[in-house]
Design an enzyme around this catalytic site. Structure first.
Site, PDB file in Angstrom:
ATOM      1  N   LYS A  27       1.569   3.880  -3.174  1.00 38.60           N
ATOM      2  CA  LYS A  27       1.117   5.276  -3.031  1.00 38.60           C
ATOM      3  C   LYS A  27       2.317   6.224  -3.194  1.00 38.60           C
ATOM      4  CE  LYS A  27      -3.436   5.328  -1.811  1.00 38.60           C
ATOM      5  NZ  LYS A  27      -4.511   6.201  -2.295  1.00 38.60           N
ATOM      6  N   TYR A  36       0.834  -1.216   0.000  1.00 36.67           N
ATOM      7  CA  TYR A  36       0.000   0.000   0.000  1.00 36.67           C
ATOM      8  C   TYR A  36       0.866   1.263   0.000  1.00 36.67           C
ATOM      9  CZ  TYR A  36      -3.464   3.400   1.678  1.00 36.67           C
ATOM     10  OH  TYR A  36      -4.280   4.493   1.823  1.00 36.67           O
TER      11      TYR A  36
END
Ligand SMILES: NC(=O)c1ccc[n+]([C@@H]2O[C@H](COP(=O)([O-])OP(=O)(O)OC[C@H]3O[C@@H](n4cnc5c(N)ncnc54)[C@H](OP(=O)(O)O)[C@@H]3O)[C@@H](O)[C@H]2O)c1
Length: 266
Positions: A170, A166
């Site tokens: 990002k 994640y």
């Protein structure tokens, strides 16, 4: 009055964006979701009538192009604000530090690739699809929702070794934002990566394991942010994000900011 398109608006922060933006009379608000019928019912239950809901899958550029073409029908003067909010948030891999993927390479690969498709390619497809409409506007703001977890600086001091797919993907998204900002600056289009803070968007009560993981995560963050008490509400986060977006000018284009408008992530 301004116009907004929110990509990924079926629940959580995206739905709150629809709620707050549509509460201002005269705003034109378009939202993309995967389940139009289900979200229509939620809008109806919340007494929200002035949102144009369209279907789009963030992994599918054709569906985003089709959505933008449909949105153009209610945006005769172009689009002022594009808010790319939706994201894949891996659950099973989230608590794991990098070496915990030894023996779990399939999980690592699956979560990395799904995150890449939804959280990097999805925003690129969204921006490219809406660019012609943004170019027609005089405001021209693109906001891509990131996370403070994508800032490498606090990782070692806080010991936050979890959230590998994640946070890494990002971080890649933040670079994509900088690239768009560099290219679109001469056209007066501003692009921002914006972290919403830690926000309670859970729809179900957490499991005991989820609570334990969550408690450990909050403790980790408190090493760097001693005043941090826990998550804020979607309402508070969107209100704060909206203020940052309102102030956003060419001086900030390409940056990665928090809901406070700086690098304070929590
Ligand atoms: N909540 C936090 O504490 C927090 C912290 C930092 C950053 N963020 C960021 O803030 C944004 C919103 O977070 P949230 O907590 O509101 O998330 P959420 O409650 O999990 O909602 C995610 C949204 O993204 C949509 N979505 C997921 N995959 C999609 C796909 N392939 N195509 C189209 N839509 C898709 C979901 O639609 P479906 O209903 O169809 O699945 C849903 O509307 C995300 O970018 C997240 O990374 C959140």
């Amino acid at each position: 009055m301004p116009s907004y398109a929110v990509i990924g608006a079926s629940r959580g922060l995206g739905f709150e964006w629809l709620r707050q933006l549509s509460s201002v009379a005269g705003n034109t608000v378009v939202g993309s979701v995967r389940d139009v019928r289900g979200t229509q019912e939620k809008l109806k239950a919340a007494n929200i009538t002035n949102v144009t809901l369209l279907s789009a899958e963030m992994k599918d550029y054709k569906s985003l192009n089709a959505m933008a073409a449909e949105a153009a029908k209610v945006l005769p003067n172009g689009l002022d604000y594009l808010i790319v909010n939706g994201a894949y948030q891996p659950q099973e891999s989230f608590p794991l530090p990098p070496t915990a993927f030894i023996g779990k390479e399939d999980l690592l690969r699956d979560d990395m690739l799904e995150s890449l498709e939804v959280n990097v390619l999805g925003p690129m497809y969204s921006i490219n699809a809406f660019l012609p409409l943004l170019r027609k506007s005089s405001i021209k703001k693109i906001i891509v929702i990131s996370t403070g977890m994508a800032d490498p600086d606090p990782v070692v001091p806080s010991g936050a070794a979890f959230g590998v797919p994640y946070a890494s993907i990002k971080a890649a998204l933040n670079m994509v934002v900088a690239k768009y900002a560099a290219e679109l600056q001469p056209e007066g289009i501003t692009v921002l990566a914006l972290s919403p803070g830690l926000v309670n968007t859970a729809e179900k009560a957490p499991t005991p394991e989820g609570m334990a993981m969550y408690g450990a995560m909050v403790q980790t963050f408190q090493t760097l942010y001693p005043k941090f008490q826990g998550p804020i509400s979607p309402e508070e986060s969107v209100t704060m994000q909206a203020k940052v977006i309102e102030k956003l000018g060419m001086a900030e284009t390409g940056q990665f900011l928090s809901h406070y408008g700086n690098k304070q992530w929590l």
